[in-house]
Scaffold this active site. Structure first.
Site, mmCIF file in Angstrom:
data_model
loop_
_atom_site.group_PDB
_atom_site.id
_atom_site.type_symbol
_atom_site.label_atom_id
_atom_site.label_comp_id
_atom_site.label_asym_id
_atom_site.label_seq_id
_atom_site.Cartn_x
_atom_site.Cartn_y
_atom_site.Cartn_z
ATOM 1 C CG HIS A 273 -0.744 5.456 -0.491
ATOM 2 N ND1 HIS A 273 -0.891 6.328 -1.537
ATOM 3 C CD2 HIS A 273 -0.593 6.244 0.610
ATOM 4 C CE1 HIS A 273 -0.811 7.581 -1.107
ATOM 5 N NE2 HIS A 273 -0.644 7.559 0.199
ATOM 6 C CG ASP A 336 2.347 7.651 2.390
ATOM 7 O OD1 ASP A 336 2.520 6.420 2.381
ATOM 8 O OD2 ASP A 336 2.034 8.304 1.380
ATOM 9 C CD GLU A 337 -0.700 11.283 1.182
ATOM 10 O OE1 GLU A 337 -0.752 12.476 0.891
ATOM 11 O OE2 GLU A 337 -0.538 10.389 0.338
ATOM 12 C CB SER A 338 -3.060 5.213 6.688
ATOM 13 O OG SER A 338 -1.927 4.660 6.084
ATOM 14 C CG HIS A 339 -5.981 10.507 4.829
ATOM 15 N ND1 HIS A 339 -5.098 10.914 5.822
ATOM 16 C CD2 HIS A 339 -5.545 11.100 3.687
ATOM 17 C CE1 HIS A 339 -4.177 11.710 5.289
ATOM 18 N NE2 HIS A 339 -4.430 11.829 4.001
#
Ligand code: TNX
Length: 525
Positions: A273, A336-339
């Site tokens: 993000h 979060d969501e550190s894909h």
């Protein structure tokens, strides 16, 4: 003297009409236990009479103290516009005369804790007692809800300003009761944030989490890395102009919140993000090349270069400046969501960033994803989706802030007809938003593990204050009640009647709210 004869039936009709008018217009409240207060107080003892605010009513504070005076002034400012009365704040060392409001700090009832209060209303006096100024502030919110709806207008209203008599003793079940505003996907200026703060404070919330950075925008001035705000803050979802808060503006928000006993929790989301930062400084990218600004709504495509030293120098500078202007105890590091970050890079990254936050005297907050790292003492994991992560955090001794996407996400649509928002987690009608218990929702996470509740508003689809209000109201009072009132004294059937009575207040405050078909709004006017 000439006396006209009135036919008995005419007399009866006149009497009935007069009685109807009395019951419809005067609405003198005399039964405190029937009042619709949100969040529902712990205890109400009614004494069956009423107290009336008069033009001469003043607000007395016991002993000079800047903080109590400020709460007194806040109350005066809430009561003045609609009543048109003067409400001076005066210091006294003895119980004031009849007809006044009296704010007292007293350690006598230690059960009230940091934010509890006791509000005693007699025919003669309104006495608000608390251990701490925060408790007085919470009591003031109750006091305002006990007055007729007209009190919520900002212009002078006709009315008899009466309150039912009795005693309310009240304190919260959780110490953290908050909302989150995503100012990154769409930017909202200082005035909007202040209105948001006011609205959440009316329901005794005490925390506002500001999601200050994301792929689409960096929203806080960092003096040592100026391009973050100048370039990284220059757009938003949909390609609008975006914006950012100068440090002075941020401080203004922090102070405004503080006067309402609300702590600001700033979030710099990382290592994912982060496109807005990666677009502003080439050296933060592993490629050494700056990315393009991003105005779409995908997630999970960006990552700081976790193997470069400059990344940690950068984070240290940012956290240092942010910590210096944030009086609250927490800095939120996202996570979060550190894909696009490999797990073997993510874990040491989160470990290092925790140390940076702690080195600047702050506690770490992060989305529950961070629980795969080694959590430092005092960390708060914000649970949004992953039960395994929440349990991993608990095992490491972390406290959990409950923001389950299926229950507490303010950007989730109410139902299929809702135009704004998303529904990836759920449709959240008012009953679903209200009927859950933070201490039992997640297996393995109990009351002792829970710090409190937070309702986040993500703003991919939200562009202005009207839209914010539509998604936030009327769910927010329910979240405030979940955080304040013990689960054992909450029930949807009883709550929805109280919520209906807030409808006219929402209207008076100019709140654009969702008129859920589950609520009998018309029964409340
Ligand atoms: C998931 S919840 C996100 C956000 C989105 C949101 C939309 C979380 C920690 N991450 O990036 O804005 O869903 O509902």
């Amino acid at each position: 003297m000439i006396r006209k004869r009135i036919h008995p039936i005419t007399a009866l009709t006149i009497l009935v009409i007069a009685l109807m008018q009395v019951s419809c217009t005067s609405q003198t409240a005399t039964d405190l236990s029937k009042e619709s207060i949100i969040p529902k107080p712990v205890s109400i003892v009614a004494t069956g009479s009423s107290f009336k605010l008069k033009p001469a009513t003043e607000i007395y504070i016991q002993g000079e103290s800047a903080e109590i005076r400020q709460v007194g002034q806040y109350l005066a400012d809430r009561l003045k516009p609609a009543t048109g009365f003067g409400f001076e704040v005066k210091v006294t060392d003895k119980v004031p005369l009849s007809g006044n409001i009296y704010l007292v700090l007293s350690e006598e009832n230690s059960g009230l804790g940091e934010e509890g209060y006791e509000l005693t209303i007699t025919k003669k006096l309104v006495t608000l007692t608390a251990n701490k100024p925060a408790g007085l502030f919470m009591g003031v919110q109750t006091l305002c809800q006990l007055l007729p709806v007209g009190i919520e207008f900002t212009t002078k209203q006709p009315g008899s300003w009466e309150m039912a008599t009795g005693t309310i003793t009240d304190y919260p079940v959780y110490s953290y009761r908050g909302a989150m505003l995503d100012v990154s996907r769409h930017f909202f200026g200082v005035q909007d944030v202040k209105r948001f703060i006011d609205l959440i404070s009316f329901y005794k919330m005490n925390a506002l989490h500001l999601h200050l950075s994301d792929d689409q925008g960096w929203r806080i001035e960092i003096k040592s890395w100026p391009e973050l705000a100048i370039h990284g803050g220059s757009t938003e979802v949909g390609g609008g102009n975006g914006g950012y808060y100068t440090q002075d503006q941020y401080t203004d928000i922090v102070n405004y919140a503080k006067e309402r006993y609300i702590t600001i929790i700033p979030e710099i989301d990382m290592p994912g993000h982060t496109n807005a930062a990666l677009a502003s400084y080439a050296e933060l990218n592993c490629s050494g090349k700056a990315t393009e600004l991003y105005t779409g709504t995908r997630v999970g495509f960006s990552s700081f270069c976790t193997t470069k030293d400059i990344t940690y120098k950068f984070i240290d500078d940012v956290i240092k400046e942010l910590a210096a202007i944030t009086p609250g105890p927490y800095i939120h590091i996202g996570g979060d969501e550190s894909h696009s970050t490999k797990r073997e890079d993510y874990i040491p990254f989160i470990n290092k960033v925790q140390d940076i936050v702690i080195s600047h005297g702050k506690k770490v907050m992060g989305w529950d994803d961070i629980a795969i790292a080694s959590l430092k003492p005092g960390v708060v994991a914000q649970h949004w989706a992953n039960v395994k992560n929440a349990n991993a955090a608990v095992k490491q001794g972390a406290k959990i802030l409950m923001s389950p996407g299926t229950k507490a996400y303010l950007d989730m649509q109410y139902d299929k007809s809702t135009k704004l928002g998303q529904h990836w987690a759920a449709y959240i009608e008012l009953d679903s938003a209200y009927i859950w218990d933070p201490a039992t929702l997640v297996p393995g996470v109990g009351m002792d593990n829970v710090l409190g509740i937070e309702a986040p508003l993500w703003t991919e689809t939200i562009t202005n204050m009207d839209e914010i209000e539509y998604m936030v109201f009327p769910r927010l009072p329910g979240y405030a009640e979940i955080g304040w009132t013990p689960a054992s004294s909450r029930s949807w059937d009883e709550y929805k009647v109280r919520l209906a009575k807030q409808g006219p207040r929402f209207k008076a405050m100019g709140i654009n709210f969702y008129q859920s078909p589950l609520i009998n709004w018309s029964g409340s006017d």
